[in-house]
Every structure is written in structure tokens, then in C-alpha cells.
Design a protein around this motif. Structure first.
Motif, short mmCIF file in Angstrom:
data_model
loop_
_atom_site.label_atom_id
_atom_site.label_comp_id
_atom_site.label_asym_id
_atom_site.label_seq_id
_atom_site.Cartn_x
_atom_site.Cartn_y
_atom_site.Cartn_z
N ILE A 149 0.87 -1.19 0.00
CA ILE A 149 0.00 0.00 0.00
C ILE A 149 0.90 1.23 0.00
CG2 ILE A 149 -1.83 1.24 1.20
CD1 ILE A 149 -2.64 -1.39 2.52
N ASP A 150 0.80 2.04 -1.04
CA ASP A 150 1.76 3.14 -1.19
C ASP A 150 1.14 4.27 -2.01
OD1 ASP A 150 4.12 4.55 -1.04
OD2 ASP A 150 5.18 3.35 -2.56
N HIS A 151 1.67 5.48 -1.81
CA HIS A 151 1.17 6.62 -2.59
C HIS A 151 2.25 7.19 -3.51
CE1 HIS A 151 2.97 10.17 -0.29
NE2 HIS A 151 3.33 9.13 0.42
N HIS A 152 3.38 6.49 -3.61
CA HIS A 152 4.43 6.93 -4.53
C HIS A 152 4.23 6.29 -5.90
CE1 HIS A 152 6.37 7.24 -0.46
NE2 HIS A 152 6.60 8.45 -0.95
N ARG A 153 4.70 6.98 -6.92
CA ARG A 153 4.61 6.42 -8.27
C ARG A 153 5.52 5.21 -8.38
NH1 ARG A 153 6.02 9.56 -13.87
NH2 ARG A 153 8.06 8.65 -13.48
N ARG A 154 5.05 4.21 -9.10
CA ARG A 154 5.80 2.95 -9.19
C ARG A 154 7.15 3.16 -9.86
NH1 ARG A 154 3.41 -2.96 -10.23
NH2 ARG A 154 5.36 -4.09 -10.50
N ALA A 155 8.20 2.65 -9.21
CA ALA A 155 9.55 2.70 -9.76
C ALA A 155 9.92 1.34 -10.34
CB ALA A 155 10.54 3.08 -8.65
N GLU A 156 11.08 1.27 -10.96
CA GLU A 156 11.51 0.00 -11.56
C GLU A 156 11.70 -1.07 -10.48
OE1 GLU A 156 14.73 -0.01 -14.33
OE2 GLU A 156 14.08 1.86 -15.27
N GLU A 157 12.30 -0.67 -9.37
CA GLU A 157 12.49 -1.62 -8.27
C GLU A 157 11.16 -1.81 -7.56
OE1 GLU A 157 14.89 -2.15 -4.04
OE2 GLU A 157 15.06 -0.28 -5.14
N PHE A 158 10.71 -3.06 -7.49
CA PHE A 158 9.39 -3.31 -6.91
C PHE A 158 9.39 -4.68 -6.23
CE2 PHE A 158 4.81 -4.01 -6.70
CZ PHE A 158 4.33 -2.73 -6.50
N ILE A 159 8.65 -4.79 -5.13
CA ILE A 159 8.52 -6.06 -4.42
C ILE A 159 7.96 -7.11 -5.38
CG2 ILE A 159 7.21 -7.24 -2.61
CD1 ILE A 159 7.41 -4.55 -1.02
N SER A 160 8.62 -8.26 -5.46
CA SER A 160 8.23 -9.27 -6.44
C SER A 160 6.99 -10.05 -6.01
CB SER A 160 9.39 -10.24 -6.69
OG SER A 160 9.72 -10.92 -5.50
N ASP A 161 6.13 -10.31 -6.97
CA ASP A 161 4.94 -11.15 -6.81
C ASP A 161 4.07 -10.80 -5.59
OD1 ASP A 161 5.65 -12.64 -9.07
OD2 ASP A 161 7.01 -13.86 -7.87
N LEU B 232 6.20 22.68 -6.52
CA LEU B 232 4.80 23.05 -6.37
C LEU B 232 3.92 22.32 -7.37
CD1 LEU B 232 5.06 26.90 -5.72
CD2 LEU B 232 4.54 25.11 -4.06
N GLY B 233 4.53 21.56 -8.29
CA GLY B 233 3.74 20.76 -9.22
C GLY B 233 4.03 21.03 -10.68
N ASP B 234 4.55 22.21 -11.00
CA ASP B 234 4.85 22.52 -12.41
C ASP B 234 6.07 21.75 -12.91
OD1 ASP B 234 2.73 24.27 -12.59
OD2 ASP B 234 3.92 26.00 -11.94
N ILE B 235 7.00 21.45 -12.02
CA ILE B 235 8.20 20.70 -12.37
C ILE B 235 8.12 19.33 -11.70
CG2 ILE B 235 10.72 20.60 -12.16
CD1 ILE B 235 10.67 23.70 -12.14
N ASN B 236 8.31 18.28 -12.48
CA ASN B 236 8.21 16.91 -11.95
C ASN B 236 9.56 16.49 -11.36
OD1 ASN B 236 7.91 14.16 -11.48
ND2 ASN B 236 6.61 13.85 -13.27
N VAL B 237 9.72 16.68 -10.06
CA VAL B 237 11.01 16.36 -9.43
C VAL B 237 11.24 14.86 -9.35
CG1 VAL B 237 11.23 18.50 -8.14
CG2 VAL B 237 9.97 16.60 -7.12
N GLN B 238 10.19 14.08 -9.44
CA GLN B 238 10.37 12.63 -9.41
C GLN B 238 11.18 12.17 -10.63
OE1 GLN B 238 6.81 10.30 -9.39
NE2 GLN B 238 7.90 8.37 -9.42
N VAL B 239 10.85 12.71 -11.80
CA VAL B 239 11.58 12.36 -13.01
C VAL B 239 13.05 12.72 -12.88
CG1 VAL B 239 11.83 12.93 -15.46
CG2 VAL B 239 9.56 12.51 -14.51
N ILE B 240 13.32 13.89 -12.32
CA ILE B 240 14.70 14.35 -12.16
C ILE B 240 15.46 13.45 -11.19
CG2 ILE B 240 16.14 16.27 -11.33
CD1 ILE B 240 13.91 18.16 -12.36
N HIS C 240 7.81 11.27 -5.65
CA HIS C 240 6.50 11.75 -6.05
C HIS C 240 6.69 12.95 -6.95
CE1 HIS C 240 2.35 13.23 -5.48
NE2 HIS C 240 2.06 12.03 -5.01
N LEU C 241 5.65 13.30 -7.70
CA LEU C 241 5.68 14.46 -8.59
C LEU C 241 6.24 15.70 -7.89
CD1 LEU C 241 4.60 16.03 -11.21
CD2 LEU C 241 2.51 16.37 -9.89
#
Length: 333
Positions: free
Chosen positions: A118-130, A282-290, A299-300
Motif C-alpha cells: 500500500i503506497d502513494h508513490h509512483r511505481r519505480a523499476e524496483e518493486f517487491i516481487s509477486d 509546487l507541481g509545475d516541475i516533476n522532481v520525481q523524473v529528475i 512523487h511528482l
């Protein structure tokens, strides 16, 4: 549907173990307490995994208050105790993270086949398996908000205590910066529900109080900030000055409240020898991507990373290059 699925998983398990991420914040602790209540509402024994040697100052006051409640505190166990309790019939619930490397005790993930994320972060490549069940909502304010919603659809046999409701509300308030960021109508619905269950906003403020020396340390970081591009503030600590992740994050939060700043980055040496970067927007720049480009995530509007085998100067240069690519490459989305 998620709440119903959660109820069935709990009822079909022998016991429930709950863990958040390393150095848990109020959102992780509050959400863990909410899942504990779900287990108890379905007549199952539950335990929250907490390392007493890995508690940040930001959550220390909450833990001290929980320790005064013998009934609630008795449900907290160490990672070592959890390893002795876990069986293949155990339901393991991971809150506020989905990365195996960040959970409180990674070995627990291999001891049972029944894992809920249960999480509110955007899914990253590393993820708990199965995982057996995944409930991820990147647009939610906090994991505490998601867990509060699940609680509302559980059996009514057990009531939330004032402290339990307050812990959940604390997670929401901290992650939204007092309802100013990432706040939707569902956030206020969850907060209203918790308030109706006795959540104490004065106690939340007590949890959030800070020491003067922490304030001074944060101010020292803020003082070093300068503007890199329009609206982007970057602050870097001095070589030899070590700051904890909470202070770095708080400095980035504070910079975001300054006039004209829409995005902030704070770079500092950490006690573990790595270079930490905390990013806010504040939302205009996606710091998660950076941050993802620097092997981090989040998160965004709220992200971070830790870099090994580098210096503050090199980390800053790399960050500036990635920011330039972000704007010139059209990665704003």
C-alpha cells in the motif's frame, strides 16, 4: 473492493505483520497503525515492525506518545522478533514504500508468499516481487489517507482510539504540509473521518515540534541557497557538514515557501557517507523524473536520492545537467 480484498486476506492469514520503510516518518507509522486496526477488526493478531535504533527525530515524539499506551505499544516488535514470528501463513503488509531495498526488514519478504503493498508513490523499476495485492494511488496525499479509507469499510467491532486516529491524521498533515500540497477532496474526507474518531490536532502539533538546534541547522542550509534557473533554488551544504535526511527534506520544504521559488533541491553529506538530495516542487516541475535519473524516486512534488562515491560539487554539477536536460529535452510531463 480493495478493502474487501484486504479483509479476506487478513481473515485467511495466521497473523499480520506490518512494516514501513527504513527511518519511518509519521505517514509510515500512522499507516502501519491503521493496518494494525484492520487486522484487529478481523480478529487477527497484528504486529508492527519497528527498529528502535532507526527512528528519526521527526517521528520520535510520536513514538514516545505511543510508548505510553501499553496496549498499542505491545503490538510493536523488532525486525529480529518479526523474523522469528513469520511463517508462510503470515500476511505481510508493506506501507509507504514499494522498494525491497527500503523496507524495514527485507528478509521478511522472502519468508511468506502473502505480501500486500500500500503506497502513494509512483511505481519505480524496483518493486517487491509477486505481491498478492497492490494498492498504489500516486495522486493520494499519503499512505495514511489510503489506509483511512480502507478502515472505513472494515468491520465496526473495534474503535479507533484517540491516539490511533491522531497518528493517522499526523501522517496526512505531514505529507500534505498541513493540507497545502497534494490535497484532494478525499484527503479532507479522510481527515474528517479521523477527526470524528477523536483525532487531536493539538497533539499533532506536539508531534511536529522541533528542537532549536534542528531549526538552526536547517537555516544554515537555507542560507546557502541560490537560484539556478528561474524559480529553481539549489542549496548545497559544506564539505564535512553532515545532515540527516529529515533536515535536508525540511530545508527543501522551507525553500519552496519563499517568493518566486517553484522548485527546490537541497544537497548535503549524510551520516552514512553518501550524498543526499531532497527535491520539492509546487507541481509545475516533476522532481520525481529528475530524481529517478539520479537513481532516486518519490512523487511528482516530493522526491529524493542518495549518491555513493561522489562529492557535493559533483552531485550539484550532475543535478544541474539533468535539470538542463529536463527543460531542453521537453521532459516537463
Amino acid at each position: 473492493m480493495i478493502s474487501h480484498a484486504m479483509k479476506e486476506l487478513v481473515q485467511n492469514s495466521e497473523r499480520v505483520l506490518i512494516m514501513g520503510h527504513k527511518s519511518p516518518d509519521m505517514d509510515a507509522v500512522g499507516a502501519s497503525i491503521g493496518i494494525l486496526k484492520i487486522a484487529q477488526a478481523n480478529q487477527k493478531e497484528g504486529n508492527i515492525v519497528l527498529d528502535p535504533d532507526d527512528i528519526d527525530t521527526g517521528v520520535q515524539r510520536m513514538i514516545e506518545e505511543i510508548e505510553k499506551d501499553d496496549e498499542l505499544w505491545s503490538n510493536f516488535i523488532t525486525p529480529e522478533d518479526a523474523m522469528e514470528l513469520v511463517t508462510n501463513d503470515t500476511l505481510l503488509v508493506v506501507v509507504d514504500t514499494h522498494k525491497p531495498s527500503l523496507v524495514m526488514e527485507e528478509k521478511l519478504l522472502t519468508k511468506t508468499e502473502h505480501v500486500v503493498v500500500i503506497d502513494h508513490h509512483r511505481r519505480a523499476e524496483e518493486f517487491i516481487s509477486d505481491p498478492t495485492l497492490v494498492y498504489m494511488e500516486p495522486y493520494a496525499s499519503s499512505t495514511a489517507e489510503l489506509v483511512t479509507e480502507l478502515l472505513e469499510y472494515q468491520p465496526k467491532k473495534l474503535k479507533l482510539s484517540m491516539l490511533e486516529a491522531t497518528a493517522l491524521l499526523s501522517g496526512i498533515i505531514v505529507d500534505t504540509k498541513a493540507f497545502t500540497l497534494r490535497t484532494g477532496s478525499r484527503t479532507f474526507d479522510a481527515a474528517s473521518y479521523l477527526r470524528s474518531k477523536g483525532a487531536d490536532t493539538v497533539l499533532v502539533q506536539k508531534f511536529m515540534k522541533e528542537d532549536i538546534d534542528v531549526y538552526v541547522q536547517r537555516s544554515r542550509l537555507i542560507e546557502k541557497a541560490d537560484i539556478y534557473r528561474e524559480g529553481i533554488a539549489i542549496s548545497a551544504g559544506e564539505h564535512g557538514e553532515e545532515y540527516g535526511p529529515v533536515i535536508i527534506a525540511q530545508a527543501a520544504d522551507t525553500l519552496l515557501t519563499m517568493t518566486g521559488i517553484v522548485c527546490s533541491f537541497v544537497i548535503s553529506e549524510r551520516k552514512d557517507g553518501r550524498i543526499g538530495i531532497s527535491a520539492r516542487s509546487l507541481g509545475d516541475i516533476n522532481v520525481q523524473v529528475i530524481m529517478e535519473r539520479m537513481n532516486g524516486g518519490g512523487h511528482l512534488t516530493n522526491a529524493a536520492t542518495q549518491l555513493e562515491d561522489t562529492t557535493i560539487e559533483d552531485a550539484r554539477a550532475l543535478l544541474q545537467d539533468i535539470i538542463d536536460e529536463y527543460f531542453e529535452g521537453g521532459d516537463e510531463e
